[in-house]
Design an enzyme around this catalytic site. Structure first.
Site, PDB file in Angstrom:
ATOM      1  N   HIS A 119      -5.737   7.188  12.471  1.00 12.03           N
ATOM      2  CA  HIS A 119      -5.372   5.878  12.430  1.00 12.03           C
ATOM      3  C   HIS A 119      -3.760   5.720  11.970  1.00 12.03           C
ATOM      4  CE1 HIS A 119     -10.022   4.816  12.229  1.00 12.03           C
ATOM      5  NE2 HIS A 119      -9.452   4.741  13.405  1.00 12.03           N
ATOM      6  N   ARG A 171       0.916  -1.249  -0.036  1.00  9.86           N
ATOM      7  CA  ARG A 171      -0.036  -0.008  -0.033  1.00  9.86           C
ATOM      8  C   ARG A 171       0.810   1.083  -0.083  1.00  9.86           C
ATOM      9  NH1 ARG A 171      -4.001  -1.067   4.949  1.00  9.86           N
ATOM     10  NH2 ARG A 171      -4.768   1.048   4.132  1.00  9.86           N
ATOM     11  N   ALA A 198     -17.543  12.136  -3.948  1.00  5.50           N
ATOM     12  CA  ALA A 198     -16.720  13.121  -3.065  1.00  5.50           C
ATOM     13  C   ALA A 198     -16.216  13.995  -4.267  1.00  5.50           C
ATOM     14  CB  ALA A 198     -15.930  12.628  -2.206  1.00  5.50           C
ATOM     15  N   CYS A 235      16.457   0.465  12.444  1.00  5.18           N
ATOM     16  CA  CYS A 235      15.886   1.815  12.806  1.00  5.18           C
ATOM     17  C   CYS A 235      16.852   2.928  12.923  1.00  5.18           C
ATOM     18  CB  CYS A 235      15.475   1.513  14.528  1.00  5.18           C
ATOM     19  SG  CYS A 235      14.891   3.056  15.190  1.00  5.18           S
ATOM     20  N   GLN A 239      -9.364   9.212   8.810  1.00  4.40           N
ATOM     21  CA  GLN A 239      -9.232   7.943   8.926  1.00  4.40           C
ATOM     22  C   GLN A 239      -8.167   7.076   8.077  1.00  4.40           C
ATOM     23  OE1 GLN A 239     -13.132   5.758  10.239  1.00  4.40           O
ATOM     24  NE2 GLN A 239     -13.867   7.271   8.963  1.00  4.40           N
ATOM     25  N   ASN A 240      -7.877   7.625   7.023  1.00  2.00           N
ATOM     26  CA  ASN A 240      -7.190   7.308   5.947  1.00  2.00           C
ATOM     27  C   ASN A 240      -5.752   7.430   6.397  1.00  2.00           C
ATOM     28  OD1 ASN A 240      -9.344   6.977   4.643  1.00  2.00           O
ATOM     29  ND2 ASN A 240      -9.230   8.859   3.408  1.00  2.00           N
ATOM     30  N   GLY A 295     -17.330  10.167   2.874  1.00  4.79           N
ATOM     31  CA  GLY A 295     -16.503   8.856   2.623  1.00  4.79           C
ATOM     32  C   GLY A 295     -16.194   7.821   3.568  1.00  4.79           C
ATOM     33  N   THR A 296     -17.314   7.844   4.383  1.00  7.83           N
ATOM     34  CA  THR A 296     -16.906   6.563   5.417  1.00  7.83           C
ATOM     35  C   THR A 296     -18.094   6.036   5.807  1.00  7.83           C
ATOM     36  OG1 THR A 296     -16.282   6.416   7.801  1.00  7.83           O
ATOM     37  CG2 THR A 296     -17.046   8.624   7.563  1.00  7.83           C
TER      38      THR A 296
HETATM   39  C1  BV8 Z   1     -10.401   1.228  19.437  1.00  7.65           C
HETATM   40  C2  BV8 Z   1      -5.810   1.647   9.871  1.00  7.65           C
HETATM   41  C3  BV8 Z   1     -10.440   1.535  21.918  1.00  7.65           C
HETATM   42  C4  BV8 Z   1      -5.599   0.337   9.343  1.00  7.65           C
HETATM   43  C5  BV8 Z   1      -8.140   1.264  10.420  1.00  7.65           C
HETATM   44  C6  BV8 Z   1     -18.109  -3.042  18.545  1.00  7.65           C
HETATM   45  C7  BV8 Z   1     -18.716  -1.945  18.774  1.00  7.65           C
HETATM   46  C8  BV8 Z   1     -17.998  -0.862  18.877  1.00  7.65           C
HETATM   47  C9  BV8 Z   1     -16.398  -0.809  18.793  1.00  7.65           C
HETATM   48  C10 BV8 Z   1     -15.882  -2.340  18.469  1.00  7.65           C
HETATM   49  C11 BV8 Z   1     -16.784  -3.198  18.364  1.00  7.65           C
HETATM   50  N1  BV8 Z   1     -15.972  -4.433  18.291  1.00  7.65           N
HETATM   51  C12 BV8 Z   1     -14.627  -3.907  18.032  1.00  7.65           C
HETATM   52  C13 BV8 Z   1     -14.626  -2.484  18.256  1.00  7.65           C
HETATM   53  C14 BV8 Z   1     -13.605  -1.600  18.107  1.00  7.65           C
HETATM   54  C15 BV8 Z   1     -12.979  -1.375  16.713  1.00  7.65           C
HETATM   55  C16 BV8 Z   1     -14.232  -1.567  15.696  1.00  7.65           C
HETATM   56  O1  BV8 Z   1     -14.777  -0.307  15.503  1.00  7.65           O
HETATM   57  N2  BV8 Z   1     -14.325  -2.594  15.055  1.00  7.65           N
HETATM   58  C17 BV8 Z   1     -15.434  -2.668  14.118  1.00  7.65           C
HETATM   59  C18 BV8 Z   1     -14.995  -3.450  12.788  1.00  7.65           C
HETATM   60  C19 BV8 Z   1     -16.659  -3.163  14.669  1.00  7.65           C
HETATM   61  N3  BV8 Z   1     -12.367  -0.294  16.764  1.00  7.65           N
HETATM   62  C20 BV8 Z   1     -10.997  -0.266  17.063  1.00  7.65           C
HETATM   63  O2  BV8 Z   1     -10.260  -1.297  17.295  1.00  7.65           O
HETATM   64  C21 BV8 Z   1     -10.276   1.167  17.197  1.00  7.65           C
HETATM   65  N4  BV8 Z   1      -9.656   1.300  18.464  1.00  7.65           N
HETATM   66  O3  BV8 Z   1     -11.633   1.159  19.623  1.00  7.65           O
HETATM   67  O4  BV8 Z   1      -9.640   1.350  20.350  1.00  7.65           O
HETATM   68  C22 BV8 Z   1      -9.628   1.295  22.976  1.00  7.65           C
HETATM   69  C23 BV8 Z   1      -9.915   1.390  24.040  1.00  7.65           C
HETATM   70  C24 BV8 Z   1      -9.148   1.276  25.078  1.00  7.65           C
HETATM   71  C25 BV8 Z   1      -7.798   0.692  24.956  1.00  7.65           C
HETATM   72  C26 BV8 Z   1      -7.385   0.259  23.504  1.00  7.65           C
HETATM   73  C27 BV8 Z   1      -8.200   0.486  22.367  1.00  7.65           C
HETATM   74  C28 BV8 Z   1      -9.294   1.362  16.101  1.00  7.65           C
HETATM   75  C29 BV8 Z   1      -9.924   1.379  14.744  1.00  7.65           C
HETATM   76  C30 BV8 Z   1      -8.869   1.623  13.732  1.00  7.65           C
HETATM   77  C31 BV8 Z   1      -8.648   0.286  12.889  1.00  7.65           C
HETATM   78  N5  BV8 Z   1      -7.466   0.953  11.691  1.00  7.65           N
HETATM   79  N6  BV8 Z   1      -7.349   1.801   9.799  1.00  7.65           N
HETATM   80  C32 BV8 Z   1      -5.189   0.144   7.682  1.00  7.65           C
HETATM   81  O5  BV8 Z   1      -5.741   1.212   7.340  1.00  7.65           O
HETATM   82  O6  BV8 Z   1      -4.671  -0.727   7.199  1.00  7.65           O
HETATM   83  S1  BV8 Z   1      -9.639   1.156  10.368  1.00  7.65           S
HETATM   84  C33 BV8 Z   1     -10.115   1.215   8.483  1.00  7.65           C
HETATM   85  O7  BV8 Z   1     -11.457   0.779   8.384  1.00  7.65           O
HETATM   86  C34 BV8 Z   1     -10.076   2.589   7.973  1.00  7.65           C
HETATM   87  O8  BV8 Z   1      -9.046   3.214   8.602  1.00  7.65           O
HETATM   88  C35 BV8 Z   1     -11.098   3.098   8.343  1.00  7.65           C
HETATM   89  O9  BV8 Z   1     -11.404   4.063   9.435  1.00  7.65           O
HETATM   90  C36 BV8 Z   1     -12.184   2.172   8.627  1.00  7.65           C
HETATM   91  C37 BV8 Z   1     -13.492   2.435   8.376  1.00  7.65           C
HETATM   92  O10 BV8 Z   1     -13.186   2.475   6.890  1.00  7.65           O
HETATM   93  P1  BV8 Z   1     -14.182   3.644   6.175  1.00  7.65           P
HETATM   94  O11 BV8 Z   1     -12.963   4.725   6.050  1.00  7.65           O
HETATM   95  O12 BV8 Z   1     -15.319   3.961   6.491  1.00  7.65           O
HETATM   96  O13 BV8 Z   1     -13.955   2.914   4.899  1.00  7.65           O
HETATM   97  P2  BV8 Z   1     -15.089   1.800   4.227  1.00  7.65           P
HETATM   98  O14 BV8 Z   1     -14.374   1.049   3.117  1.00  7.65           O
HETATM   99  O15 BV8 Z   1     -15.767   1.332   5.513  1.00  7.65           O
HETATM  100  O16 BV8 Z   1     -16.300   2.784   3.714  1.00  7.65           O
HETATM  101  C38 BV8 Z   1     -16.108   3.754   2.404  1.00  7.65           C
HETATM  102  C39 BV8 Z   1     -17.361   4.485   2.274  1.00  7.65           C
HETATM  103  O17 BV8 Z   1     -17.015   5.611   1.290  1.00  7.65           O
HETATM  104  C40 BV8 Z   1     -18.688   3.889   1.966  1.00  7.65           C
HETATM  105  O18 BV8 Z   1     -19.665   4.033   2.573  1.00  7.65           O
HETATM  106  C41 BV8 Z   1     -18.709   3.924   0.569  1.00  7.65           C
HETATM  107  O19 BV8 Z   1     -20.175   4.126   0.073  1.00  7.65           O
HETATM  108  C42 BV8 Z   1     -17.922   5.424   0.632  1.00  7.65           C
HETATM  109  N7  BV8 Z   1     -17.789   5.997  -0.921  1.00  7.65           N
HETATM  110  C43 BV8 Z   1     -17.014   4.960  -1.831  1.00  7.65           C
HETATM  111  N8  BV8 Z   1     -16.657   5.473  -2.859  1.00  7.65           N
HETATM  112  C44 BV8 Z   1     -17.019   6.890  -2.677  1.00  7.65           C
HETATM  113  C45 BV8 Z   1     -17.587   7.016  -1.404  1.00  7.65           C
HETATM  114  N9  BV8 Z   1     -18.064   8.237  -0.815  1.00  7.65           N
HETATM  115  C46 BV8 Z   1     -18.077   9.169  -1.731  1.00  7.65           C
HETATM  116  N10 BV8 Z   1     -17.218   9.429  -2.978  1.00  7.65           N
HETATM  117  C47 BV8 Z   1     -16.841   8.085  -3.544  1.00  7.65           C
HETATM  118  N11 BV8 Z   1     -16.296   8.123  -4.562  1.00  7.65           N
END
Ligand code: BV8
Length: 234
Positions: free
Chosen positions: A108, A58, A219, A135, A90-91, A175-176
């Site tokens: 992130h 990536r 977007a 490093c 988030q990107n 876009g999220t």
């Molecule tokens: C944490 C880096 C707390 C990696 C990423 C249950 C309930 C609530 C929370 C949780 C749960 N179970 C687990 C959790 C926590 C978990 C979570 O939320 N899991 C989800 C799967 C349920 N979250 C975490 O672990 C976070 N940390 O909670 O810590 C904590 C507390 C105490 C102590 C320690 C910790 C950390 C989450 C970060 C993970 N890393 N990214 C990498 O990039 O490789 S997440 C990754 O997916 C992205 O960064 C992004 O944030 C995330 C979501 O993706 P989106 O950006 O929304 O993209 P997606 O593809 O989903 O959607 C794209 C959208 O764009 C679509 O809607 C589409 O329609 C639209 N689109 C497409 N094309 C277009 C468009 N819109 C406009 N124009 C276009 N052309």
């Protein structure tokens, strides 16, 4: 449109038109792996080379993509906006920077940064990590990991983000999909603080019902329009 203090949250959808795959679209897999299965500390402990290769690929891809009109429009907004502005992305790509954004926070992490698990220093990084380079800080080999927030890890800048959410009078999500927390919970915070909440997305997200206004579309088309509305009003 009147506003003073703006918080913008962006996700993978803002980079989609630049050719960066989103997570949950049809292009959301990497070599058959779901991102959720690769972007975790457990995956890294289990198979560090697989995870490093995922991020090396990536990081290398960044050289083949360019900011699109949505990134450029946010860059123009950042340069011209007299009030408070924070772009929380988030990107992990560098397209916001290349589009001119300055008041930017990568909650992130970033592909173009490496984090040494021995000396805890972070270094700008454009190359590969799967070959275990030393490093630049402590010289140790095999200790550098991607400076990326994985699932289960605490996102960066949360204190700063929640302060900005409590103060903003306009919150825009672009876009999220609203799958991932804590980012997906930001609209509730902004709404509770009295901000006007607008969503720009290709499809309705998991949290669309929490926005005052939902603008469905690409977007690259809708973000320049929003920025023009804002700059006309200021
Ligand atoms: C944490 C880096 C707390 C990696 C990423 C249950 C309930 C609530 C929370 C949780 C749960 N179970 C687990 C959790 C926590 C978990 C979570 O939320 N899991 C989800 C799967 C349920 N979250 C975490 O672990 C976070 N940390 O909670 O810590 C904590 C507390 C105490 C102590 C320690 C910790 C950390 C989450 C970060 C993970 N890393 N990214 C990498 O990039 O490789 S997440 C990754 O997916 C992205 O960064 C992004 O944030 C995330 C979501 O993706 P989106 O950006 O929304 O993209 P997606 O593809 O989903 O959607 C794209 C959208 O764009 C679509 O809607 C589409 O329609 C639209 N689109 C497409 N094309 C277009 C468009 N819109 C406009 N124009 C276009 N052309």
């Amino acid at each position: 449109m009147r506003a003073e203090r703006i918080l913008i949250l962006t996700g993978a959808g803002i980079s989609a038109e630049s050719g960066v795959p989103t997570f949950r679209g049809p292009d959301g897999l990497w070599e058959g792996h779901r991102v959720e299965d690769v972007a975790t500390p457990e995956a890294f402990a289990r198979d560090p080379v697989l995870v490093q290769r995922f991020y090396d690929a990536r990081r290398a891809h960044l050289g083949k993509v360019a900011p699109n009109p949505a990134h450029m429009a946010l860059g123009r907004l950042d340069a011209a906006w007299p009030g408070d502005l924070l772009i929380v992305t988030q990107n992990v790509d560098d397209l916001h920077e290349r589009g001119g954004a300055r008041r930017l926070l990568h909650m992130h992490g970033e592909l173009k940064s490496a984090w040494c698990t021995r000396c805890d220093r972070r270094h700008p990084w454009g190359g590969t990590l799967s070959d275990q380079p030393p490093c630049p800080g402590c010289g140790h080999r095999g200790a550098l990991r991607p400076d990326i927030v994985w699932f289960g890890e605490m996102p960066y800048g949360m204190h700063h983000i929640y302060n900005a959410l409590d103060r903003c009078d306009l919150f825009v999500a672009i876009g999220t999909s609203g799958h991932v927390y804590p980012a997906a919970g930001f609209v509730a915070e902004a709404r509770a603080a009295g901000a006007r909440c607008i969503e720009i997305n290709l499809d309705p997200s998991m949290v669309s019902d929490q926005f005052h206004e939902s603008r469905l579309g690409r977007a690259g088309d809708l973000v320049p329009k929003l920025v023009e509305e804002l700059l006309q009003g200021c």
